[in-house]
Scaffold this motif. Structure first.
Motif, PDB file in Angstrom:
ATOM      1  N   GLN A   4     -37.434   2.148  18.832  1.00 18.83           N
ATOM      2  CA  GLN A   4     -38.613   3.125  18.780  1.00 18.83           C
ATOM      3  C   GLN A   4     -38.796   3.468  17.093  1.00 18.83           C
ATOM      4  O   GLN A   4     -38.174   3.825  16.546  1.00 18.83           O
ATOM      5  CB  GLN A   4     -37.778   4.345  19.481  1.00 18.83           C
ATOM      6  CG  GLN A   4     -39.004   5.598  19.760  1.00 18.83           C
ATOM      7  CD  GLN A   4     -38.514   6.844  20.492  1.00 18.83           C
ATOM      8  OE1 GLN A   4     -37.220   6.830  20.689  1.00 18.83           O
ATOM      9  NE2 GLN A   4     -39.351   7.489  20.940  1.00 18.83           N
ATOM     10  N   LEU A  18     -35.499   3.708  15.310  1.00 13.67           N
ATOM     11  CA  LEU A  18     -34.330   4.058  15.837  1.00 13.67           C
ATOM     12  C   LEU A  18     -34.186   2.727  16.749  1.00 13.67           C
ATOM     13  O   LEU A  18     -34.741   2.362  17.617  1.00 13.67           O
ATOM     14  CB  LEU A  18     -34.910   5.262  16.599  1.00 13.67           C
ATOM     15  CG  LEU A  18     -33.683   5.581  17.386  1.00 13.67           C
ATOM     16  CD1 LEU A  18     -32.416   6.302  16.607  1.00 13.67           C
ATOM     17  CD2 LEU A  18     -33.980   6.714  18.643  1.00 13.67           C
ATOM     18  N   THR A  20     -31.450   1.073  19.315  1.00 11.67           N
ATOM     19  CA  THR A  20     -30.362   1.122  20.252  1.00 11.67           C
ATOM     20  C   THR A  20     -29.624  -0.136  20.391  1.00 11.67           C
ATOM     21  O   THR A  20     -30.027  -0.997  21.092  1.00 11.67           O
ATOM     22  CB  THR A  20     -30.685   1.711  21.765  1.00 11.67           C
ATOM     23  OG1 THR A  20     -31.382   3.108  21.321  1.00 11.67           O
ATOM     24  CG2 THR A  20     -29.402   1.997  22.572  1.00 11.67           C
ATOM     25  N   GLN A  24     -24.924   2.217  20.863  1.00  8.19           N
ATOM     26  CA  GLN A  24     -25.029   3.168  19.770  1.00  8.19           C
ATOM     27  C   GLN A  24     -26.799   3.314  18.933  1.00  8.19           C
ATOM     28  O   GLN A  24     -27.391   2.604  19.432  1.00  8.19           O
ATOM     29  CB  GLN A  24     -24.351   2.885  18.570  1.00  8.19           C
ATOM     30  CG  GLN A  24     -22.931   2.663  18.620  1.00  8.19           C
ATOM     31  CD  GLN A  24     -22.150   1.917  17.357  1.00  8.19           C
ATOM     32  OE1 GLN A  24     -21.793   2.719  16.503  1.00  8.19           O
ATOM     33  NE2 GLN A  24     -22.375   0.483  17.232  1.00  8.19           N
ATOM     34  N   GLN A  25     -27.003   4.590  18.764  1.00  9.14           N
ATOM     35  CA  GLN A  25     -28.194   4.754  17.960  1.00  9.14           C
ATOM     36  C   GLN A  25     -28.059   4.587  16.284  1.00  9.14           C
ATOM     37  O   GLN A  25     -27.289   5.492  15.828  1.00  9.14           O
ATOM     38  CB  GLN A  25     -28.688   6.004  18.378  1.00  9.14           C
ATOM     39  CG  GLN A  25     -29.091   6.113  19.894  1.00  9.14           C
ATOM     40  CD  GLN A  25     -29.739   7.481  20.103  1.00  9.14           C
ATOM     41  OE1 GLN A  25     -29.749   8.456  19.463  1.00  9.14           O
ATOM     42  NE2 GLN A  25     -30.612   7.639  21.119  1.00  9.14           N
ATOM     43  N   LEU A  27     -30.313   4.631  12.889  1.00  5.57           N
ATOM     44  CA  LEU A  27     -31.493   4.766  12.208  1.00  5.57           C
ATOM     45  C   LEU A  27     -31.734   3.942  11.035  1.00  5.57           C
ATOM     46  O   LEU A  27     -30.912   4.013  10.200  1.00  5.57           O
ATOM     47  CB  LEU A  27     -31.715   6.036  11.851  1.00  5.57           C
ATOM     48  CG  LEU A  27     -33.519   6.700  11.505  1.00  5.57           C
ATOM     49  CD1 LEU A  27     -34.060   6.781  12.819  1.00  5.57           C
ATOM     50  CD2 LEU A  27     -33.225   8.190  11.215  1.00  5.57           C
ATOM     51  N   PHE A  49     -35.220  12.785  18.727  1.00  4.40           N
ATOM     52  CA  PHE A  49     -33.779  12.400  19.007  1.00  4.40           C
ATOM     53  C   PHE A  49     -33.133  13.591  18.444  1.00  4.40           C
ATOM     54  O   PHE A  49     -33.355  14.387  17.481  1.00  4.40           O
ATOM     55  CB  PHE A  49     -33.304  11.209  18.396  1.00  4.40           C
ATOM     56  CG  PHE A  49     -33.445  10.938  16.921  1.00  4.40           C
ATOM     57  CD1 PHE A  49     -32.511  11.506  16.201  1.00  4.40           C
ATOM     58  CD2 PHE A  49     -34.445  10.266  16.408  1.00  4.40           C
ATOM     59  CE1 PHE A  49     -32.784  11.249  14.819  1.00  4.40           C
ATOM     60  CE2 PHE A  49     -34.915  10.100  15.004  1.00  4.40           C
ATOM     61  CZ  PHE A  49     -33.865  10.805  14.383  1.00  4.40           C
ATOM     62  N   ASP A  53     -26.864  12.644  17.492  1.00  2.00           N
ATOM     63  CA  ASP A  53     -26.643  11.527  18.348  1.00  2.00           C
ATOM     64  C   ASP A  53     -26.463  10.207  17.540  1.00  2.00           C
ATOM     65  O   ASP A  53     -26.092   9.162  18.057  1.00  2.00           O
ATOM     66  CB  ASP A  53     -27.591  11.307  19.614  1.00  2.00           C
ATOM     67  CG  ASP A  53     -27.443  12.346  20.498  1.00  2.00           C
ATOM     68  OD1 ASP A  53     -26.233  13.066  20.659  1.00  2.00           O
ATOM     69  OD2 ASP A  53     -28.512  12.731  21.168  1.00  2.00           O
ATOM     70  N   LEU A  54     -26.991  10.050  16.286  1.00  2.00           N
ATOM     71  CA  LEU A  54     -26.945   9.129  15.826  1.00  2.00           C
ATOM     72  C   LEU A  54     -25.407   8.461  15.056  1.00  2.00           C
ATOM     73  O   LEU A  54     -24.774   9.413  14.754  1.00  2.00           O
ATOM     74  CB  LEU A  54     -27.788   9.222  14.350  1.00  2.00           C
ATOM     75  CG  LEU A  54     -29.247   9.309  14.521  1.00  2.00           C
ATOM     76  CD1 LEU A  54     -29.966   9.735  13.003  1.00  2.00           C
ATOM     77  CD2 LEU A  54     -30.094   8.325  15.077  1.00  2.00           C
ATOM     78  N   ALA A 455     -40.933   3.308  23.166  1.00  2.00           N
ATOM     79  CA  ALA A 455     -39.741   2.522  23.005  1.00  2.00           C
ATOM     80  C   ALA A 455     -40.263   1.192  23.748  1.00  2.00           C
ATOM     81  O   ALA A 455     -40.997   1.151  24.676  1.00  2.00           O
ATOM     82  CB  ALA A 455     -38.601   3.014  23.887  1.00  2.00           C
TER      83      ALA A 455
END
Length: 483
Positions: A4, A18, A20, A24-25, A27, A49, A53-54, A455
């Motif tokens: 994304q 971003l 995935t 995991q996320q 950046l 986001f 969560d990163l 995304a």
């Protein structure tokens, strides 16, 4: 493997991707949007986001359009690691502190003006301040070394030389799902101070910048000959020679070539004023990390020489000293930030010199059409500088061969070793990317423009003609910093 893009999708600014991978996320970059008011308004948009969560932030290099929103991310709750190369840490701290200072100063000026109309409450707050920058730098981990692998959870990250600016890297991310390569900004193989980029390995998907994907840069010899001729004709006019410049790489390259030309007797030894404190600070890092540079410059540094110091150079430190330059009588070269003339000390010099026929404006950086520089290049007879209308009577010269960005030949060469990776185009204007798509198709490569925010599955998505539907009008005005 999902992507994304939250910046540099249909633009050459605001890089922020971003990914995935491996559950995991991650950046990749978190840059500032620069350009017209529509583009800069995106800096205040919420991140789609949760910062918590990163798993990590990965940086490709220290230009503001790749790191400029990091303090905002931290202000909004991010507390995890920010991985980068050692030079990127040093340069990013300088860049971000300067950005915070300019934002705070600009806010105070806007508030003073707004008070006259009892509208100070309408002035937006700075995105961040110096305290936010210090908290951001505390999270930065300079653990990315060229050729070495770093484990980030279930993802293995390897940085390789991108050849763009000091510390610039492209990132190879390996997970159970496959391999993704993020180019960051790639370097011009001929005109930069950096060593050439390292050829990448085969991959499943590649994100590649496309700033100059529809053109080929002029050879360096021709560029230097033009630069020499422009400087000589400008000196004969007897006025100021203004060179707007980005503080990292471009300022150092211009100083290097000025020294080379003057030492050879090809250009008169007129006074040179480096009116960019950030460029002066950044130049010190070139001594510490000189091993990244081309052999000629690297050897000069090792022998104790200063390849970035022409004999007539004077580094301007204070704003008062900057203002006094305009009272200097006779020809002089002024190198000042910023490169697109959208802010910085160059605006002060434009206000005082742009209306004079004896002035020369030598443009050595990319100019977005929406910027002050872009309007001057387009032939505007009058522009607004620091709130005043100023006539454009100066001689305007555009020299395009100094770009630190890869051109089409460079990009194709870099892609040659990536196998049949699905190519995703980022960091470019829509028209430029649309011209690059058929070039890739002729080579049998599958390529798509990255949609803004939407995304995509990096291996499977394929748009008709490579163009995301319904985004033409939006991305067509997405222009900004390319250097």
């Amino acid at each position: 493997m999902n992507l994304q893009s939250l910046g540099a999708a249909g633009t050459v600014t605001g890089s922020c991707h971003l990914l995935t991978l491996g559950g995991q996320q991650l950046l990749v970059d978190c840059g500032l949007f620069q350009g017209d008011e529509h583009l800069e308004a995106r800096n205040r948009e919420a991140f789609p986001f949760e910062a918590g969560d990163l798993s990590a932030v990965l940086l490709t290099h220290a230009h503001l359009d790749h790191v400029g929103r990091l303090p905002l991310l931290v202000r909004r709750g991010y507390k995890g690691p920010i991985y980068c190369t050692p030079p990127t840490l040093k340069l990013a701290e300088t860049v971000l502190l300067d950005s915070a200072r300019l934002q705070v100063e600009g806010y105070k000026q806007d508030v003073r003006r707004a008070r006259r109309m009892n509208r100070e409450a309408d002035v937006p707050q700075p995105l961040y301040d110096e305290e936010d920058v210090h908290r951001t730098v505390a999270l930065m981990r300079p653990l990315l070394e060229f050729g070495q692998t770093l484990a980030v959870g279930q993802v293995k990250v390897r940085a390789e030389r991108a050849g763009h600016i000091l510390g610039s890297a492209y990132l190879i991310l390996d997970s159970a799902e496959g391999r993704v390569i993020c180019s960051g900004d790639l370097g011009n193989r001929e005109s930069g101070l950096q060593q050439d980029f390292t050829p990448p390995p085969e991959a499943d998907a590649v994100l590649i910048e496309t700033t100059y994907a529809n053109r080929t840069h002029r050879p360096l010899a021709e560029t230097l000959a033009e630069f020499r001729d422009v400087l000589n004709s400008s000196v004969r006019l007897g006025g100021k020679i203004l060179i707007p410049s980005f503080a990292i790489e471009r300022a150092q390259a211009i100083l290097y070539y000025l020294k080379t030309l003057m030492d050879a007797g090809d250009v008169p030894r007129v006074p040179i004023f480096l009116d960019s404190p950030m460029a002066a600070r950044a130049t010190h890092e070139y001594f510490e990390f000189g091993d990244e540079l081309i052999p000629k410059v690297r050897e000069a540094l090792k022998s104790g020489q200063d390849p970035f110091k022409p004999s007539t150079l004077h580094v301007v430190t204070s704003s008062a000293e900057s203002q006094r330059i305009n009272r200097y009588d006779g020809a002089a070269i002024i190198i000042a930030g910023n490169g697109m003339m959208s802010g910085g000390r160059i605006q002060h010099h434009l206000k005082h010199q742009l209306w004079k026929p004896s002035t020369s404006l030598v443009i050595v950086s990319y100019q977005s059409p929406s910027s002050l520089g872009g309007r001057i290049v387009a032939g505007a007879e009058q522009v607004q500088v620091l709130g005043e209308d100023v006539a454009v009577r100066a001689h305007v010269h555009t020299i395009g061969g100094f770009s630190a960005h890869a051109d089409q030949d460079d990009l194709l060469s870099w892609l040659d070793t990536t196998g049949q990776a699905h190519i995703w185009l980022v960091h470019g204007e829509a028209q430029v990317m649309d011209e690059f798509l058929p070039v890739l198709a002729e080579r049998g490569r599958v390529a798509d423009r990255v949609p803004r925010r939407g995304a995509v599955n990096l291996e499977q998505t394929h748009f008709a003609g490579g163009k995301p539907p319904g985004e033409v009008d939006e991305v067509s005005r997405g222009v900004g910093q390319a250097e």
